[in-house]
Design a protein around this motif. Structure first.
Motif, PDB file in Angstrom:
ATOM      1  N   ARG A  56       0.930  -1.181  -0.049  1.00  0.00           N
ATOM      2  CA  ARG A  56       0.072  -0.051  -0.143  1.00  0.00           C
ATOM      3  C   ARG A  56       0.726   1.269   0.126  1.00  0.00           C
ATOM      4  O   ARG A  56       0.307   2.341   0.077  1.00  0.00           O
ATOM      5  N   ASP A  57       2.278   0.985   0.015  1.00  0.00           N
ATOM      6  CA  ASP A  57       3.093   2.312  -0.010  1.00  0.00           C
ATOM      7  C   ASP A  57       2.865   3.082  -1.312  1.00  0.00           C
ATOM      8  O   ASP A  57       3.215   4.367  -1.357  1.00  0.00           O
ATOM      9  N   GLY A  58       2.320   2.658  -2.575  1.00  0.00           N
ATOM     10  CA  GLY A  58       2.547   3.695  -3.692  1.00  0.00           C
ATOM     11  C   GLY A  58       3.823   3.941  -3.962  1.00  0.00           C
ATOM     12  O   GLY A  58       4.762   2.964  -4.018  1.00  0.00           O
ATOM     13  N   ALA A  59       4.189   5.133  -4.188  1.00  0.00           N
ATOM     14  CA  ALA A  59       5.467   5.378  -4.541  1.00  0.00           C
ATOM     15  C   ALA A  59       6.202   5.650  -3.571  1.00  0.00           C
ATOM     16  O   ALA A  59       7.513   6.037  -3.731  1.00  0.00           O
ATOM     17  N   GLN A  60       5.502   5.612  -2.469  1.00  0.00           N
ATOM     18  CA  GLN A  60       6.343   6.112  -0.985  1.00  0.00           C
ATOM     19  C   GLN A  60       6.907   5.107  -0.407  1.00  0.00           C
ATOM     20  O   GLN A  60       6.542   4.613   0.725  1.00  0.00           O
ATOM     21  N   HIS A  61       7.822   4.308  -0.993  1.00  0.00           N
ATOM     22  CA  HIS A  61       8.572   2.944  -0.513  1.00  0.00           C
ATOM     23  C   HIS A  61       8.814   3.294   0.823  1.00  0.00           C
ATOM     24  O   HIS A  61       9.985   4.152   1.013  1.00  0.00           O
ATOM     25  N   GLY A  62       8.344   2.266   1.845  1.00  0.00           N
ATOM     26  CA  GLY A  62       8.962   2.397   3.249  1.00  0.00           C
ATOM     27  C   GLY A  62       7.900   3.149   4.132  1.00  0.00           C
ATOM     28  O   GLY A  62       7.996   3.010   5.398  1.00  0.00           O
ATOM     29  N   LEU A  63       6.786   3.604   3.352  1.00  0.00           N
ATOM     30  CA  LEU A  63       5.793   4.283   4.255  1.00  0.00           C
ATOM     31  C   LEU A  63       5.219   3.492   5.202  1.00  0.00           C
ATOM     32  O   LEU A  63       4.855   3.971   6.635  1.00  0.00           O
ATOM     33  N   ALA A  64       4.550   2.351   4.953  1.00  0.00           N
ATOM     34  CA  ALA A  64       3.856   1.611   5.797  1.00  0.00           C
ATOM     35  C   ALA A  64       4.660   1.131   6.987  1.00  0.00           C
ATOM     36  O   ALA A  64       4.277   0.854   8.161  1.00  0.00           O
ATOM     37  N   ALA A  65       5.946   0.797   6.769  1.00  0.00           N
ATOM     38  CA  ALA A  65       6.975   0.075   7.812  1.00  0.00           C
ATOM     39  C   ALA A  65       6.886   1.306   8.873  1.00  0.00           C
ATOM     40  O   ALA A  65       7.291   1.132   9.886  1.00  0.00           O
ATOM     41  N   LEU A  66       7.390   2.568   8.493  1.00  0.00           N
ATOM     42  CA  LEU A  66       7.644   3.661   9.342  1.00  0.00           C
ATOM     43  C   LEU A  66       6.386   4.119   9.814  1.00  0.00           C
ATOM     44  O   LEU A  66       6.474   4.386  11.329  1.00  0.00           O
ATOM     45  N   THR A  67       5.162   3.947   9.418  1.00  0.00           N
ATOM     46  CA  THR A  67       4.151   4.049  10.317  1.00  0.00           C
ATOM     47  C   THR A  67       3.842   3.181  11.262  1.00  0.00           C
ATOM     48  O   THR A  67       3.537   3.355  12.488  1.00  0.00           O
ATOM     49  N   SER A  68       3.947   2.038  11.031  1.00  0.00           N
ATOM     50  CA  SER A  68       3.787   0.763  11.817  1.00  0.00           C
ATOM     51  C   SER A  68       4.889   0.975  13.274  1.00  0.00           C
ATOM     52  O   SER A  68       4.589   0.677  14.305  1.00  0.00           O
ATOM     53  N   GLY A  69       5.910   1.223  12.831  1.00  0.00           N
ATOM     54  CA  GLY A  69       7.053   1.388  13.817  1.00  0.00           C
ATOM     55  C   GLY A  69       7.011   2.507  14.554  1.00  0.00           C
ATOM     56  O   GLY A  69       7.536   2.733  15.853  1.00  0.00           O
ATOM     57  N   LEU A  70       6.152   3.653  14.313  1.00  0.00           N
ATOM     58  CA  LEU A  70       6.090   4.955  14.887  1.00  0.00           C
ATOM     59  C   LEU A  70       4.897   4.796  15.988  1.00  0.00           C
ATOM     60  O   LEU A  70       4.682   5.497  16.946  1.00  0.00           O
ATOM     61  N   LEU A  71       4.070   3.627  15.782  1.00  0.00           N
ATOM     62  CA  LEU A  71       2.723   3.720  16.468  1.00  0.00           C
ATOM     63  C   LEU A  71       3.071   3.856  18.098  1.00  0.00           C
ATOM     64  O   LEU A  71       2.415   4.611  18.935  1.00  0.00           O
ATOM     65  N   ASP A  72       4.089   2.991  18.628  1.00  0.00           N
ATOM     66  CA  ASP A  72       4.290   3.013  19.891  1.00  0.00           C
ATOM     67  C   ASP A  72       5.409   3.961  20.536  1.00  0.00           C
ATOM     68  O   ASP A  72       5.906   3.688  21.548  1.00  0.00           O
ATOM     69  N   THR A  73       5.744   4.929  19.509  1.00  0.00           N
ATOM     70  CA  THR A  73       6.906   5.734  20.251  1.00  0.00           C
ATOM     71  C   THR A  73       6.027   6.845  20.860  1.00  0.00           C
ATOM     72  O   THR A  73       6.725   7.701  21.420  1.00  0.00           O
ATOM     73  N   GLY A  74       4.954   7.004  20.964  1.00  0.00           N
ATOM     74  CA  GLY A  74       3.909   8.042  21.830  1.00  0.00           C
ATOM     75  C   GLY A  74       2.680   7.801  21.211  1.00  0.00           C
ATOM     76  O   GLY A  74       2.250   8.015  20.162  1.00  0.00           O
ATOM     77  N   ALA A  75       1.807   7.764  22.251  1.00  0.00           N
ATOM     78  CA  ALA A  75       0.400   7.824  21.927  1.00  0.00           C
ATOM     79  C   ALA A  75      -0.471   8.195  23.261  1.00  0.00           C
ATOM     80  O   ALA A  75      -0.074   8.167  24.316  1.00  0.00           O
ATOM     81  N   GLY A  76      -1.515   9.023  22.866  1.00  0.00           N
ATOM     82  CA  GLY A  76      -2.246   9.607  23.982  1.00  0.00           C
ATOM     83  C   GLY A  76      -1.389  10.619  24.754  1.00  0.00           C
ATOM     84  O   GLY A  76      -0.663  11.645  24.191  1.00  0.00           O
ATOM     85  N   LYS A  77      -1.406  10.465  26.160  1.00  0.00           N
ATOM     86  CA  LYS A  77      -0.711  11.465  27.023  1.00  0.00           C
ATOM     87  C   LYS A  77       0.745  10.663  27.435  1.00  0.00           C
ATOM     88  O   LYS A  77       1.374  11.146  28.098  1.00  0.00           O
ATOM     89  N   TRP A  78       0.985   9.552  26.581  1.00  0.00           N
ATOM     90  CA  TRP A  78       2.391   8.749  27.283  1.00  0.00           C
ATOM     91  C   TRP A  78       3.175   8.744  26.097  1.00  0.00           C
ATOM     92  O   TRP A  78       3.087   8.506  25.135  1.00  0.00           O
ATOM     93  N   SER A  79       4.579   8.983  26.610  1.00  0.00           N
ATOM     94  CA  SER A  79       5.705   8.750  25.685  1.00  0.00           C
ATOM     95  C   SER A  79       6.026   7.382  25.522  1.00  0.00           C
ATOM     96  O   SER A  79       5.257   6.201  26.062  1.00  0.00           O
ATOM     97  N   ALA A  80       6.822   7.083  24.724  1.00  0.00           N
ATOM     98  CA  ALA A  80       7.440   5.706  24.306  1.00  0.00           C
ATOM     99  C   ALA A  80       7.906   4.882  25.762  1.00  0.00           C
ATOM    100  O   ALA A  80       7.405   3.666  25.918  1.00  0.00           O
ATOM    101  N   ASP A  81       8.565   5.479  26.340  1.00  0.00           N
ATOM    102  CA  ASP A  81       9.109   5.002  27.865  1.00  0.00           C
ATOM    103  C   ASP A  81       7.759   4.770  28.611  1.00  0.00           C
ATOM    104  O   ASP A  81       7.895   3.662  29.425  1.00  0.00           O
ATOM    105  N   GLU A  82       6.784   5.465  28.933  1.00  0.00           N
ATOM    106  CA  GLU A  82       5.883   5.409  29.768  1.00  0.00           C
ATOM    107  C   GLU A  82       5.075   4.296  28.998  1.00  0.00           C
ATOM    108  O   GLU A  82       4.220   3.547  29.897  1.00  0.00           O
ATOM    109  N   LEU A  83       4.607   4.104  27.762  1.00  0.00           N
ATOM    110  CA  LEU A  83       3.961   2.984  27.404  1.00  0.00           C
ATOM    111  C   LEU A  83       4.665   1.667  27.652  1.00  0.00           C
ATOM    112  O   LEU A  83       4.073   0.683  27.989  1.00  0.00           O
ATOM    113  N   ALA A  84       5.999   1.584  27.266  1.00  0.00           N
ATOM    114  CA  ALA A  84       6.625   0.396  27.670  1.00  0.00           C
ATOM    115  C   ALA A  84       6.635  -0.097  29.180  1.00  0.00           C
ATOM    116  O   ALA A  84       6.530  -1.147  29.461  1.00  0.00           O
TER     117      ALA A  84
END
Length: 436
Positions: A56-84
């Motif tokens: 589903r990347d289209g011409a932006q190869h690597g887009l899906a992988a980066l999106t997936s990889g960034l999901l748990d680096t910060g969400a809601g009010k919590w940082s990556a460390d707080e989520l972990a």
């Protein structure tokens, strides 16, 4: 200590495969749920899978992988460390992954209510409220670019990348999930947010729950996890894969003492009518390790390579059939000739009765061990759900393997694997002719 002991038991205790009854339904927002009740241990494996892989990347190869990889680096009010820390405090394991077809979030947690509720709440926040802030994006992007740069120094990685390009041409399967330096360099945090909003929606979600939860609890968990996702739409299917018009050989010069060789064509998809014949046939040809034809001809009889193998990689569309080996630069042509001749002979004559019986025993004898834990079973349920396989896939697998004949395999390979269309890639140092 109690959490630690339970996690140890989770890792070593087998699941009674006879209990692997899959139940399925849709949430009110249209998400599919696949549920298996497994009461052996007080734990659950939860996976949320989207049709949001690198195809589903289209011409932006690597887009899906980066999106997936960034999901748990910060969400809601919590940082990556707080989520972990939230997961660690309840003994839960969380991860994200991406393939050509899918992007998934996975959680393994104990089912004791206080522990379970905290783990699920954290997963829900990551799923529905990822931040994609600029600092995290810049860090992960730079990390990806460094890995892509390092990839250029690996002859095996170059062989894989080039092989996919020659096999798939301009199809969405042609590029690697990680992308390329040129495409990843141009990605922005806004690109990730746009991709997330388009594909991480209820209509595009598959939820798998395996463990010590009642069906009512599983249904509530699935609905709670997805409650804040927009309904959205499931994307149109990716295009079919076309066969190449003719054979092709591409060499990449690389300063190494060994040459990496890959050869193949588009093979089969997950729901392929020839799946079992090709699967078992490949086990005999090159997927069975030390007892396969390729290993015998290339390694044992001639000593041309440490190993030689073949595989099918079924996906939503035709994944590649490939044969591979590594050999001394001056033996490249000989090894390639033996590999392709072994394939041609196998297509022409098929396996022997003895080879087929041995393959059947090998593939069915240890089959139950492939899904003897909740985690493994969740993986199979995810595959069954995403690719639309029969719910009794695991139950009928052995009998479909055992029912195959030599002619079934011979016929399938003749129709599906044409040696005249092989796409071959070699990466190594070409041997110069000796001066006279």
């Amino acid at each position: 200590m109690r959490i630690f002991l339970l996690l140890v038991l989770m890792a070593i205790s087998p699941l009674n495969w006879a209990a692997a009854k899959i139940e399925t339904w849709q949430t009110p927002k249209g998400s599919r749920v696949f549920y298996i009740y497994a009461q052996d241990l007080p734990m659950a494996d939860i996976r949320i899978t989207f049709d949001a892989g690198s195809a589903r990347d289209g011409a932006q190869h690597g887009l899906a992988a980066l999106t997936s990889g960034l999901l748990d680096t910060g969400a809601g009010k919590w940082s990556a460390d707080e989520l972990a820390q939230r997961f660690e405090s309840v003994g839960a394991n969380f991860g994200t992954s991406v393939s050509r077809d899918t992007a998934s979030l996975s959680l393994r947690t104990l089912t004791d209510p206080p522990l379970f509720d905290k783990a699920v709440e954290t997963m829900k926040t990551i799923l529905t409220q990822p931040v994609f802030n600029q600092a995290d994006f810049d860090r992960e992007k730079n990390r990806t670019l460094a890995a892509l740069k390092h990839r250029e120094s690996s002859p095996s990685a170059l062989a894989d990348l080039t092989f996919n390009k020659v096999v798939y041409g301009d199809h969405p399967y042609a590029h690697s999930s990680a992308g390329e330096i040129e495409t990843v360099t141009t990605l922005t945090a806004d690109d990730l947010k746009k991709f997330y909003k388009q594909y991480y929606v209820s209509a595009n979600a598959l939820v798998v729950i395996v463990g010590d939860l009642t069906k009512k609890q599983a249904a509530k968990t699935a609905e709670d996890l997805l409650a804040e996702l927009p309904a959205g739409q499931k994307p149109a299917d990716i295009p079919e894969v076309s066969l190449p018009a003719n054979a092709k050989l591409q060499h990449i010069e690389f300063p190494s003492t060994q040459t990496h060789v890959l050869s193949g064509i588009p093979g089969m998809h997950r729901k392929d009518e020839d799946y079992f014949a090709l699967y078992v046939g490949n086990h005999i040809l090159g997927g069975g390790g030390l007892v396969s034809r390729l290993f015998e001809e290339v390694r044992e009889k001639r000593g041309l390579a440490y190993s030689a193998s073949s595989s099918f990689a079924p996906m939503f569309r035709k994944g590649a059939f490939s044969m591979g080996l590594q050999t001394r630069n001056d033996q490249t042509q000989q090894a390639l000739d033996v590999m392709t001749q072994t394939l041609a002979d196998f297509i022409e004559t098929g396996p022997t009765e003895a080879e087929l019986e041995a393959a059947k025993k090998n593939l069915t004898g240890g089959f139950v061990m492939r899904f003897d834990t909740n985690s493994k079973l969740a993986g199979y349920a995810e595959m069954i759900g995403f690719y639309g396989l029969p719910l009794d896939y695991l139950d009928t697998f052995p009998e479909k393997v055992l029912a195959l004949t030599v002619n079934d395999i011979k016929d399938a390979f003749k129709r599906r694997v044409d040696p005249k269309l092989l796409q071959t890639v070699t990466v190594g140092e070409a041997v110069k002719p000796r001066e006279k």
